[in-house]
Design a protein around this motif. Structure first.
Motif, PDB file in Angstrom:
ATOM      1  N   ASP A  95       0.769  -1.146  -0.127  1.00 12.13           N
ATOM      2  CA  ASP A  95       0.009  -0.084   0.167  1.00 12.13           C
ATOM      3  C   ASP A  95       0.943   1.232   0.015  1.00 12.13           C
ATOM      4  OD1 ASP A  95       0.971   0.544   2.624  1.00 12.13           O
ATOM      5  OD2 ASP A  95      -0.886  -0.180   3.669  1.00 12.13           O
ATOM      6  N   GLU A  96       0.186   2.357   0.005  1.00 18.16           N
ATOM      7  CA  GLU A  96       0.925   3.530   0.028  1.00 18.16           C
ATOM      8  C   GLU A  96       1.728   3.988   1.142  1.00 18.16           C
ATOM      9  OE1 GLU A  96      -2.576   4.012   2.337  1.00 18.16           O
ATOM     10  OE2 GLU A  96      -2.427   3.385   0.421  1.00 18.16           O
ATOM     11  N   ARG A  97       1.803   3.210   2.383  1.00 14.20           N
ATOM     12  CA  ARG A  97       2.822   3.064   3.302  1.00 14.20           C
ATOM     13  C   ARG A  97       3.736   2.205   3.313  1.00 14.20           C
ATOM     14  NH1 ARG A  97      -1.076   1.296   7.824  1.00 14.20           N
ATOM     15  NH2 ARG A  97      -1.498   0.263   5.985  1.00 14.20           N
ATOM     16  N   GLY A  98       3.800   1.514   2.131  1.00 10.57           N
ATOM     17  CA  GLY A  98       5.033   0.357   1.979  1.00 10.57           C
ATOM     18  C   GLY A  98       4.727  -1.051   2.682  1.00 10.57           C
ATOM     19  N   LEU A  99       3.256  -1.197   3.111  1.00 13.53           N
ATOM     20  CA  LEU A  99       2.919  -2.306   3.817  1.00 13.53           C
ATOM     21  C   LEU A  99       2.131  -3.229   2.950  1.00 13.53           C
ATOM     22  CD1 LEU A  99       2.140  -0.523   7.021  1.00 13.53           C
ATOM     23  CD2 LEU A  99       4.136  -1.703   6.675  1.00 13.53           C
ATOM     24  N   PRO A 100       2.062  -4.608   3.254  1.00  9.85           N
ATOM     25  CA  PRO A 100       1.301  -5.449   2.609  1.00  9.85           C
ATOM     26  C   PRO A 100      -0.053  -5.433   3.145  1.00  9.85           C
ATOM     27  CG  PRO A 100       2.679  -6.617   4.257  1.00  9.85           C
ATOM     28  CD  PRO A 100       2.985  -5.318   4.197  1.00  9.85           C
ATOM     29  N   THR A 101      -0.878  -6.232   2.433  1.00 16.94           N
ATOM     30  CA  THR A 101      -2.309  -5.982   2.617  1.00 16.94           C
ATOM     31  C   THR A 101      -3.087  -7.292   2.620  1.00 16.94           C
ATOM     32  OG1 THR A 101      -3.231  -5.577   0.465  1.00 16.94           O
ATOM     33  CG2 THR A 101      -2.537  -3.811   1.875  1.00 16.94           C
ATOM     34  N   VAL A 131       8.252  -0.984   8.414  1.00 22.26           N
ATOM     35  CA  VAL A 131       7.836  -2.270   9.670  1.00 22.26           C
ATOM     36  C   VAL A 131       6.456  -2.555   9.784  1.00 22.26           C
ATOM     37  CG1 VAL A 131       8.171  -2.514  12.103  1.00 22.26           C
ATOM     38  CG2 VAL A 131       9.872  -1.020  11.022  1.00 22.26           C
ATOM     39  N   CYS A 132       6.267  -3.578   9.359  1.00 22.43           N
ATOM     40  CA  CYS A 132       4.791  -4.172   9.634  1.00 22.43           C
ATOM     41  C   CYS A 132       4.348  -4.362  11.188  1.00 22.43           C
ATOM     42  CB  CYS A 132       4.908  -5.739   8.864  1.00 22.43           C
ATOM     43  SG  CYS A 132       3.257  -6.129   8.455  1.00 22.43           S
ATOM     44  N   PRO A 133       3.270  -3.646  11.433  1.00 21.58           N
ATOM     45  CA  PRO A 133       2.983  -3.509  12.891  1.00 21.58           C
ATOM     46  C   PRO A 133       2.485  -5.121  13.144  1.00 21.58           C
ATOM     47  CG  PRO A 133       1.904  -1.792  11.692  1.00 21.58           C
ATOM     48  CD  PRO A 133       2.642  -2.677  10.639  1.00 21.58           C
ATOM     49  N   ALA A 134       2.282  -5.457  14.471  1.00 21.96           N
ATOM     50  CA  ALA A 134       1.941  -6.770  15.008  1.00 21.96           C
ATOM     51  C   ALA A 134       0.375  -7.077  14.369  1.00 21.96           C
ATOM     52  CB  ALA A 134       2.367  -6.822  16.510  1.00 21.96           C
ATOM     53  N   GLU A 135      -0.292  -6.138  14.714  1.00 23.79           N
ATOM     54  CA  GLU A 135      -1.624  -6.318  14.254  1.00 23.79           C
ATOM     55  C   GLU A 135      -1.787  -6.878  12.910  1.00 23.79           C
ATOM     56  OE1 GLU A 135      -5.588  -7.071  14.574  1.00 23.79           O
ATOM     57  OE2 GLU A 135      -4.107  -6.898  16.412  1.00 23.79           O
ATOM     58  N   LEU A 136      -1.013  -6.054  11.982  1.00 25.70           N
ATOM     59  CA  LEU A 136      -0.999  -6.418  10.633  1.00 25.70           C
ATOM     60  C   LEU A 136      -0.476  -7.702  10.260  1.00 25.70           C
ATOM     61  CD1 LEU A 136      -1.568  -5.641   7.611  1.00 25.70           C
ATOM     62  CD2 LEU A 136       0.229  -4.438   7.401  1.00 25.70           C
ATOM     63  N   VAL A 137       0.469  -8.041  10.948  1.00 23.27           N
ATOM     64  CA  VAL A 137       1.142  -9.397  10.649  1.00 23.27           C
ATOM     65  C   VAL A 137       0.126 -10.383  11.394  1.00 23.27           C
ATOM     66  CG1 VAL A 137       2.917 -10.919  11.744  1.00 23.27           C
ATOM     67  CG2 VAL A 137       3.418  -8.526  11.368  1.00 23.27           C
ATOM     68  N   ARG A 138      -0.565 -10.250  12.315  1.00 23.96           N
ATOM     69  CA  ARG A 138      -1.766 -11.345  12.622  1.00 23.96           C
ATOM     70  C   ARG A 138      -3.000 -11.322  11.552  1.00 23.96           C
ATOM     71  NH1 ARG A 138      -0.835  -9.506  17.925  1.00 23.96           N
ATOM     72  NH2 ARG A 138      -1.897  -7.681  17.880  1.00 23.96           N
ATOM     73  N   ARG A 157      12.761  -8.902  14.606  1.00 20.96           N
ATOM     74  CA  ARG A 157      11.721  -8.641  15.647  1.00 20.96           C
ATOM     75  C   ARG A 157      12.080  -9.077  16.803  1.00 20.96           C
ATOM     76  NH1 ARG A 157       6.619  -7.040  15.259  1.00 20.96           N
ATOM     77  NH2 ARG A 157       6.464  -7.318  13.101  1.00 20.96           N
ATOM     78  N   ASP A 158      11.726  -8.480  18.029  1.00 18.29           N
ATOM     79  CA  ASP A 158      12.222  -9.217  19.291  1.00 18.29           C
ATOM     80  C   ASP A 158      11.455 -10.396  19.261  1.00 18.29           C
ATOM     81  OD1 ASP A 158      12.342  -9.604  21.802  1.00 18.29           O
ATOM     82  OD2 ASP A 158      11.254  -8.263  22.753  1.00 18.29           O
ATOM     83  N   MET A 159      12.493 -11.559  19.203  1.00 25.78           N
ATOM     84  CA  MET A 159      12.028 -12.983  19.331  1.00 25.78           C
ATOM     85  C   MET A 159      11.253 -13.228  20.825  1.00 25.78           C
ATOM     86  SD  MET A 159      12.823 -13.803  16.425  1.00 25.78           S
ATOM     87  CE  MET A 159      12.474 -15.674  16.845  1.00 25.78           C
ATOM     88  N   GLY A 160      11.326 -12.508  21.600  1.00 22.57           N
ATOM     89  CA  GLY A 160      10.632 -12.858  23.088  1.00 22.57           C
ATOM     90  C   GLY A 160       8.915 -12.667  22.640  1.00 22.57           C
ATOM     91  N   ARG A 161       8.954 -11.734  21.391  1.00 24.53           N
ATOM     92  CA  ARG A 161       7.243 -11.406  21.292  1.00 24.53           C
ATOM     93  C   ARG A 161       6.626 -12.260  20.481  1.00 24.53           C
ATOM     94  NH1 ARG A 161       6.963  -6.027  18.891  1.00 24.53           N
ATOM     95  NH2 ARG A 161       5.145  -6.452  19.156  1.00 24.53           N
ATOM     96  N   CYS A 162       7.266 -13.304  19.590  1.00 21.62           N
ATOM     97  CA  CYS A 162       6.841 -14.056  18.883  1.00 21.62           C
ATOM     98  C   CYS A 162       5.523 -14.720  19.082  1.00 21.62           C
ATOM     99  CB  CYS A 162       7.962 -15.190  17.987  1.00 21.62           C
ATOM    100  SG  CYS A 162       9.119 -14.346  16.984  1.00 21.62           S
ATOM    101  N   GLY A 163       5.645 -15.525  20.424  1.00 25.19           N
ATOM    102  CA  GLY A 163       4.460 -15.956  20.796  1.00 25.19           C
ATOM    103  C   GLY A 163       3.111 -15.055  20.750  1.00 25.19           C
ATOM    104  N   GLU A 164       3.223 -13.822  21.229  1.00 28.17           N
ATOM    105  CA  GLU A 164       2.404 -12.812  21.472  1.00 28.17           C
ATOM    106  C   GLU A 164       1.791 -12.364  19.953  1.00 28.17           C
ATOM    107  OE1 GLU A 164       3.410  -8.533  22.166  1.00 28.17           O
ATOM    108  OE2 GLU A 164       4.497  -9.865  23.695  1.00 28.17           O
ATOM    109  N   ILE A 165       2.732 -12.366  19.102  1.00 27.27           N
ATOM    110  CA  ILE A 165       2.413 -11.879  17.697  1.00 27.27           C
ATOM    111  C   ILE A 165       1.564 -13.215  16.987  1.00 27.27           C
ATOM    112  CG2 ILE A 165       3.150 -11.421  15.412  1.00 27.27           C
ATOM    113  CD1 ILE A 165       5.328  -9.872  17.204  1.00 27.27           C
ATOM    114  N   TRP A 166       2.400 -14.411  16.995  1.00 25.70           N
ATOM    115  CA  TRP A 166       1.918 -15.505  16.023  1.00 25.70           C
ATOM    116  C   TRP A 166       0.763 -16.304  16.825  1.00 25.70           C
ATOM    117  CZ3 TRP A 166       3.040 -14.916  11.173  1.00 25.70           C
ATOM    118  CH2 TRP A 166       4.086 -14.091  10.949  1.00 25.70           C
TER     119      TRP A 166
END
Length: 173
Positions: A95-101, A131-138, A157-166
């Motif tokens: 998109d115009e911000r350089g982020l996937p959709t 940078v793709c925000p966590a909510e968009l990754v979800r 990305r901070d690997m400690g956050r992978c569980g909360e993101i994925w």
């Protein structure tokens, strides 16, 4: 050519003791144990670099002729890996911000005759730095799961956050 100097004595001594050579092909046991504990997962893999990890991810999720979505602009090494493995690149614009959709994932997956098997996410984007925000990754992960495709994330990305993101996302089959 041949170097005009000898190796350091400590390396010669280590080689004579048998302390050199290749490690366990599965990885260093102490490192793997630490990663399993940190991430709460039984199966972990350590590779010598991100390109090798990417190829392993493709080999374990895709078959020859499957389609893999790359976002423009894409990292050239990803395209080369797809070509070498006999996979078919499918391209979508950010998109115009350089982020996937997620909409582009759904559109790619619903093309007649399509064989979308994976979507590649790079964050921060190479070369734009978006940078793709966590909510968009979800959201992307959910769109991939609904399409029966894997989201292959190449991210710093901070690997400690992978569980909360994925969470526990996996493609629907």
């Amino acid at each position: 050519g041949t170097a005009h100097w000898s190796p350091p004595e400590r390396l010669v001594e280590a080689a004579l003791r048998g302390d050199g050579g290749y490690g366990d092909i599965r990885g260093e046991p102490a490192l793997l144990a630490a990663l399993r504990e940190e991430h709460g997962r039984e199966h972990v893999m350590v590779t010598p670099g991100a390109n090798q990890a990417f190829v392993h991810a493709l080999l374990s999720t895709c078959d020859v002729g499957d389609e893999v979505l790359l976002w423009r602009p894409y990292y050239f090494s990803h395209l080369v890996a797809l070509q070498l493995l006999g996979l078919v690149p499918v391209f979508a614009d950010c998109d115009e911000r350089g982020l996937p959709t997620p909409g582009a994932v759904r559109a790619s997956a619903s093309r007649p005759g399509g064989r979308l098997r994976a979507v590649v996410l790079v964050s921060p984007s190479n070369p734009t730095g978006a940078v793709c925000p966590a909510e968009l990754v979800r959201e992307l992960g959910e769109a991939c799961a609904q399409a029966g495709a894997w989201l292959i994330s190449d991210e710093a990305r901070d690997m400690g956050r992978c569980g909360e993101i994925w969470g526990d996302m996996a493609p629907a089959r």
